[in-house]
Design a protein around this motif. Structure first.
Motif, PDB file in Angstrom:
ATOM      1  N   MET A  83      -6.254 -52.341  24.079  1.00  0.00           N
ATOM      2  CA  MET A  83      -7.466 -51.520  24.186  1.00  0.00           C
ATOM      3  C   MET A  83      -7.626 -50.699  22.919  1.00  0.00           C
ATOM      4  O   MET A  83      -6.653 -50.215  22.352  1.00  0.00           O
ATOM      5  N   SER A  84      -8.855 -50.562  22.471  1.00  0.00           N
ATOM      6  CA  SER A  84      -9.129 -49.777  21.274  1.00  0.00           C
ATOM      7  C   SER A  84     -10.002 -48.582  21.637  1.00  0.00           C
ATOM      8  O   SER A  84     -10.768 -48.629  22.593  1.00  0.00           O
ATOM      9  N   VAL A  85      -9.860 -47.540  20.860  1.00  0.00           N
ATOM     10  CA  VAL A  85     -10.616 -46.311  21.101  1.00  0.00           C
ATOM     11  C   VAL A  85     -11.713 -46.179  20.041  1.00  0.00           C
ATOM     12  O   VAL A  85     -11.456 -46.375  18.852  1.00  0.00           O
ATOM     13  N   ASP A  86     -12.909 -45.864  20.483  1.00  0.00           N
ATOM     14  CA  ASP A  86     -14.017 -45.621  19.558  1.00  0.00           C
ATOM     15  C   ASP A  86     -13.840 -44.211  18.989  1.00  0.00           C
ATOM     16  O   ASP A  86     -14.290 -43.229  19.568  1.00  0.00           O
ATOM     17  N   LEU A  87     -13.176 -44.131  17.841  1.00  0.00           N
ATOM     18  CA  LEU A  87     -12.823 -42.832  17.264  1.00  0.00           C
ATOM     19  C   LEU A  87     -14.057 -42.014  16.856  1.00  0.00           C
ATOM     20  O   LEU A  87     -14.073 -40.788  16.998  1.00  0.00           O
ATOM     21  N   ALA A  88     -15.062 -42.685  16.349  1.00  0.00           N
ATOM     22  CA  ALA A  88     -16.268 -41.969  15.925  1.00  0.00           C
ATOM     23  C   ALA A  88     -16.939 -41.296  17.121  1.00  0.00           C
ATOM     24  O   ALA A  88     -17.361 -40.132  17.063  1.00  0.00           O
ATOM     25  N   GLN A  89     -17.019 -42.051  18.215  1.00  0.00           N
ATOM     26  CA  GLN A  89     -17.633 -41.510  19.424  1.00  0.00           C
ATOM     27  C   GLN A  89     -16.792 -40.383  19.998  1.00  0.00           C
ATOM     28  O   GLN A  89     -17.309 -39.336  20.424  1.00  0.00           O
ATOM     29  N   LEU A  90     -15.463 -40.583  19.997  1.00  0.00           N
ATOM     30  CA  LEU A  90     -14.559 -39.574  20.534  1.00  0.00           C
ATOM     31  C   LEU A  90     -14.608 -38.308  19.683  1.00  0.00           C
ATOM     32  O   LEU A  90     -14.628 -37.189  20.211  1.00  0.00           O
ATOM     33  N   GLU A  91     -14.679 -38.454  18.356  1.00  0.00           N
ATOM     34  CA  GLU A  91     -14.750 -37.311  17.447  1.00  0.00           C
ATOM     35  C   GLU A  91     -16.011 -36.486  17.705  1.00  0.00           C
ATOM     36  O   GLU A  91     -15.972 -35.259  17.768  1.00  0.00           O
ATOM     37  N   HIS A 123     -17.703 -36.381  20.443  1.00  0.00           N
ATOM     38  CA  HIS A 123     -17.585 -35.780  21.768  1.00  0.00           C
ATOM     39  C   HIS A 123     -16.729 -34.519  21.736  1.00  0.00           C
ATOM     40  O   HIS A 123     -17.088 -33.483  22.316  1.00  0.00           O
ATOM     41  N   LEU A 124     -15.602 -34.597  21.011  1.00  0.00           N
ATOM     42  CA  LEU A 124     -14.658 -33.475  20.974  1.00  0.00           C
ATOM     43  C   LEU A 124     -15.075 -32.374  19.994  1.00  0.00           C
ATOM     44  O   LEU A 124     -14.443 -31.316  19.959  1.00  0.00           O
ATOM     45  N   ALA A 125     -16.138 -32.608  19.234  1.00  0.00           N
ATOM     46  CA  ALA A 125     -16.612 -31.582  18.299  1.00  0.00           C
ATOM     47  C   ALA A 125     -17.083 -30.335  19.033  1.00  0.00           C
ATOM     48  O   ALA A 125     -17.032 -29.226  18.491  1.00  0.00           O
ATOM     49  N   HIS A 152     -11.253 -33.152  14.860  1.00  0.00           N
ATOM     50  CA  HIS A 152     -11.360 -32.705  16.256  1.00  0.00           C
ATOM     51  C   HIS A 152     -10.493 -33.569  17.171  1.00  0.00           C
ATOM     52  O   HIS A 152      -9.825 -33.058  18.074  1.00  0.00           O
ATOM     53  N   THR A 153     -10.483 -34.864  16.889  1.00  0.00           N
ATOM     54  CA  THR A 153      -9.655 -35.776  17.688  1.00  0.00           C
ATOM     55  C   THR A 153      -8.175 -35.517  17.439  1.00  0.00           C
ATOM     56  O   THR A 153      -7.361 -35.542  18.373  1.00  0.00           O
ATOM     57  N   ALA A 154      -7.824 -35.234  16.180  1.00  0.00           N
ATOM     58  CA  ALA A 154      -6.422 -34.959  15.839  1.00  0.00           C
ATOM     59  C   ALA A 154      -5.965 -33.672  16.538  1.00  0.00           C
ATOM     60  O   ALA A 154      -4.841 -33.602  17.067  1.00  0.00           O
ATOM     61  N   ARG A 155      -6.814 -32.683  16.541  1.00  0.00           N
ATOM     62  CA  ARG A 155      -6.483 -31.432  17.231  1.00  0.00           C
ATOM     63  C   ARG A 155      -6.297 -31.676  18.712  1.00  0.00           C
ATOM     64  O   ARG A 155      -5.334 -31.198  19.326  1.00  0.00           O
ATOM     65  N   TRP A 156      -7.205 -32.438  19.306  1.00  0.00           N
ATOM     66  CA  TRP A 156      -7.124 -32.758  20.738  1.00  0.00           C
ATOM     67  C   TRP A 156      -5.843 -33.559  21.038  1.00  0.00           C
ATOM     68  O   TRP A 156      -5.147 -33.289  22.017  1.00  0.00           O
TER      69      TRP A 156
END
Length: 213
Positions: A1-9, A11-13, A45-49
């Motif tokens: 499974m892969s994560v859509d990092l751009a979308q997740l970033e 979202h977490l902004a 933001h994703t790295a922080r999360w």
């Protein structure tokens, strides 16, 4: 499974967690799918999360909630559900934008209505009460004829009021008159010039007092 990092970033902004205000199974689902910490420069933001959620790793099984919200960011079999969840999120943002646009439209209408009302409001007419003194040539001047001549001057914004004769010496009396003028329509200098044109009677004129209404 892969994560859509751009979308997740994105979202977490503006959020601390994938769903809700506390860590949940949605965070666990995305955390496990991610596998390792993302590039903090590209995805701060994703790295922080990720670092924050990792601190709950020993408690993953006890976290509440469902992994469903996390599926929106993880590819694979759950993609259709994720797409639906993503659409829902996008709609929410769109709704906020529409509300902002509507608020701006209402504000603009109110400002326009206020300006129109202000423009249509009748202007206050500036007026002054003036005490005018007219001096004759001598004590033989016909003061009744002098006053009649002065009152014959008519123009918009000019209203003649009471009058009286005031002794000034040697049997000579000056004519003192009260008048009301609209400041924008009547020039006192021009009015005095008109009065002094009755040179058979008038020696000079003077504004003794003036007060704004």
């Amino acid at each position: 499974m892969s994560v859509d990092l751009a979308q997740l970033e994105a979202h977490l902004a503006s959020r601390s967690y994938v769903e809700g205000h506390t860590p949940s199974q949605a965070d666990v689902h995305v955390f496990k799918a991610l596998g390792s910490a993302p590039d903090a420069t590209a995805y701060p933001h994703t790295a922080r999360w990720y670092t924050h959620i990792k601190s709950y790793e020993s408690e993953f099984s006890s976290l509440e909630g469902s992994s469903k919200a996390g599926e929106a960011f993880v590819g694979g079999a759950a993609a259709p559900a994720a797409a639906a969840e993503e659409d829902e999120d996008v709609d929410l943002f769109g709704s906020d934008e529409e509300e902002d646009a509507e608020a701006e439209r209402v504000k603009a209408e109110r400002v326009a209505a206020y300006n129109a009302k202000k423009a249509n409001k009748p202007k206050t007419v500036a007026k002054s009460v003036v005490t005018l003194e007219v001096k004759p040539w001598d004590d033989e001047t016909d003061m009744e004829a002098l006053e009649k001549a002065v009152r014959s001057i008519e123009q918009p914004g000019l209203v003649w009021g009471a009058s009286k004769l005031v002794p000034i010496g040697y049997g000579i009396r000056k004519l003192q008159m009260t008048l009301v003028v609209e400041d924008e329509l009547v020039s006192l200098d021009e009015l005095q010039e008109k009065i002094q044109e009755f040179d058979d009677y008038v020696q000079s004129t003077d504004i003794a007092a003036m007060q704004k209404l």
